[in-house]
Design a protein around this motif. Structure first.
Motif, PDB file in Angstrom:
ATOM      1  N   VAL A 135      32.885  -6.150   1.306  1.00 29.73           N
ATOM      2  CA  VAL A 135      33.418  -5.127   0.353  1.00 29.73           C
ATOM      3  C   VAL A 135      32.303  -4.103   0.424  1.00 29.73           C
ATOM      4  CG1 VAL A 135      33.330  -4.640  -2.146  1.00 29.73           C
ATOM      5  CG2 VAL A 135      34.850  -6.480  -1.336  1.00 29.73           C
ATOM      6  N   THR A 136      30.716  -4.571   0.388  1.00 27.07           N
ATOM      7  CA  THR A 136      29.790  -3.797   0.577  1.00 27.07           C
ATOM      8  C   THR A 136      29.795  -2.836   1.805  1.00 27.07           C
ATOM      9  OG1 THR A 136      28.404  -5.531  -0.744  1.00 27.07           O
ATOM     10  CG2 THR A 136      26.995  -3.865   0.484  1.00 27.07           C
ATOM     11  N   GLY A 186      30.072   1.039   1.864  1.00 21.75           N
ATOM     12  CA  GLY A 186      29.076   2.010   2.580  1.00 21.75           C
ATOM     13  C   GLY A 186      29.857   2.936   3.501  1.00 21.75           C
ATOM     14  N   ARG A 187      30.839   2.283   4.075  1.00 23.30           N
ATOM     15  CA  ARG A 187      31.503   3.104   5.252  1.00 23.30           C
ATOM     16  C   ARG A 187      32.244   4.460   4.431  1.00 23.30           C
ATOM     17  NH1 ARG A 187      34.684   0.248   9.817  1.00 23.30           N
ATOM     18  NH2 ARG A 187      35.216   2.547  10.449  1.00 23.30           N
ATOM     19  N   ALA A 212      29.896   7.167   3.746  1.00 27.29           N
ATOM     20  CA  ALA A 212      29.647   7.916   4.676  1.00 27.29           C
ATOM     21  C   ALA A 212      30.693   8.856   5.135  1.00 27.29           C
ATOM     22  CB  ALA A 212      29.148   7.092   5.825  1.00 27.29           C
ATOM     23  N   ASP A 213      31.931   8.296   4.844  1.00 26.18           N
ATOM     24  CA  ASP A 213      33.173   9.055   5.511  1.00 26.18           C
ATOM     25  C   ASP A 213      33.337  10.127   4.576  1.00 26.18           C
ATOM     26  OD1 ASP A 213      33.868   7.447   7.796  1.00 26.18           O
ATOM     27  OD2 ASP A 213      35.318   6.088   6.617  1.00 26.18           O
ATOM     28  N   ILE A 214      33.145   9.919   3.319  1.00 27.09           N
ATOM     29  CA  ILE A 214      33.147  10.906   2.407  1.00 27.09           C
ATOM     30  C   ILE A 214      32.043  11.953   2.636  1.00 27.09           C
ATOM     31  CG2 ILE A 214      33.015  11.608   0.076  1.00 27.09           C
ATOM     32  CD1 ILE A 214      34.648   9.166  -0.709  1.00 27.09           C
ATOM     33  N   LEU A 251      41.527   3.124   5.301  1.00 26.80           N
ATOM     34  CA  LEU A 251      41.551   1.835   5.854  1.00 26.80           C
ATOM     35  C   LEU A 251      40.381   1.083   4.906  1.00 26.80           C
ATOM     36  CD1 LEU A 251      41.338   2.290   9.787  1.00 26.80           C
ATOM     37  CD2 LEU A 251      43.307   1.334   8.417  1.00 26.80           C
ATOM     38  N   GLN A 252      39.444   1.910   4.632  1.00 24.55           N
ATOM     39  CA  GLN A 252      38.488   1.223   3.731  1.00 24.55           C
ATOM     40  C   GLN A 252      38.862   0.972   2.295  1.00 24.55           C
ATOM     41  OE1 GLN A 252      35.830   0.195   5.400  1.00 24.55           O
ATOM     42  NE2 GLN A 252      36.549   1.237   7.036  1.00 24.55           N
TER      43      GLN A 252
END
Length: 143
Positions: free
Chosen positions: A57-58, A62-63, A66-68, A103-104
């Protein structure tokens, strides 16, 4: 009666007494091995549970973050692009980041142990931001 039992044990041959003693020791060693195996499996299951939930979950959060941020940079790149190829590249990268964001969110929906409303609220906020971003992209492409 106790003396009678002691006499019976004392009357056994030394070889028989040693065999009984080694058998008892062997039994306890096997029992200890089985107990150790069961406890080790319990620890492995707990470690997998710790890895598959909070850590995943963490990592997904984080991804997602970063994607946003990368999508925000993509909007900036789109606005500053002076060629159609630059604009296309910026749009393509933003679409890739959007796919990874989806996906996240799927990972979060599956593994997050807290209230599901937290994920739903975050996704709604993302959709609102995505709508505003799409309007900026559309107006930029329109000139």
């Amino acid at each position: 009666m106790v003396q009678g039992e002691n006499v019976k044990i004392k009357n056994l041959k030394v070889k028989t007494q040693l065999s009984i003693g080694f058998t008892i020791i062997l039994f306890f060693v096997i029992l200890l091995g089985i107990l150790g195996y069961v406890q080790t499996n319990t620890i492995v299951n707990q470690a997998e549970s710790m890895y598959n939930h909070p850590f995943q979950v963490t990592k997904a959060v984080g991804r997602l973050d970063a994607d946003i941020l990368s999508m925000r940079v993509g909007v900036r790149d789109l606005i500053l692009a002076s060629t159609p190829e630059g604009r296309e590249q910026a749009i393509e990268l933003m679409e890739q980041y959007d796919a990874d964001i989806q996906l996240q969110f799927d990972v979060l929906r599956e593994l997050y142990l807290g209230p599901q409303e937290d994920i739903d609220e975050a996704y709604k906020a993302y959709i609102n931001w995505e709508t505003a971003r799409a309007e900026i992209v559309e107006s930029t492409l329109a000139g």
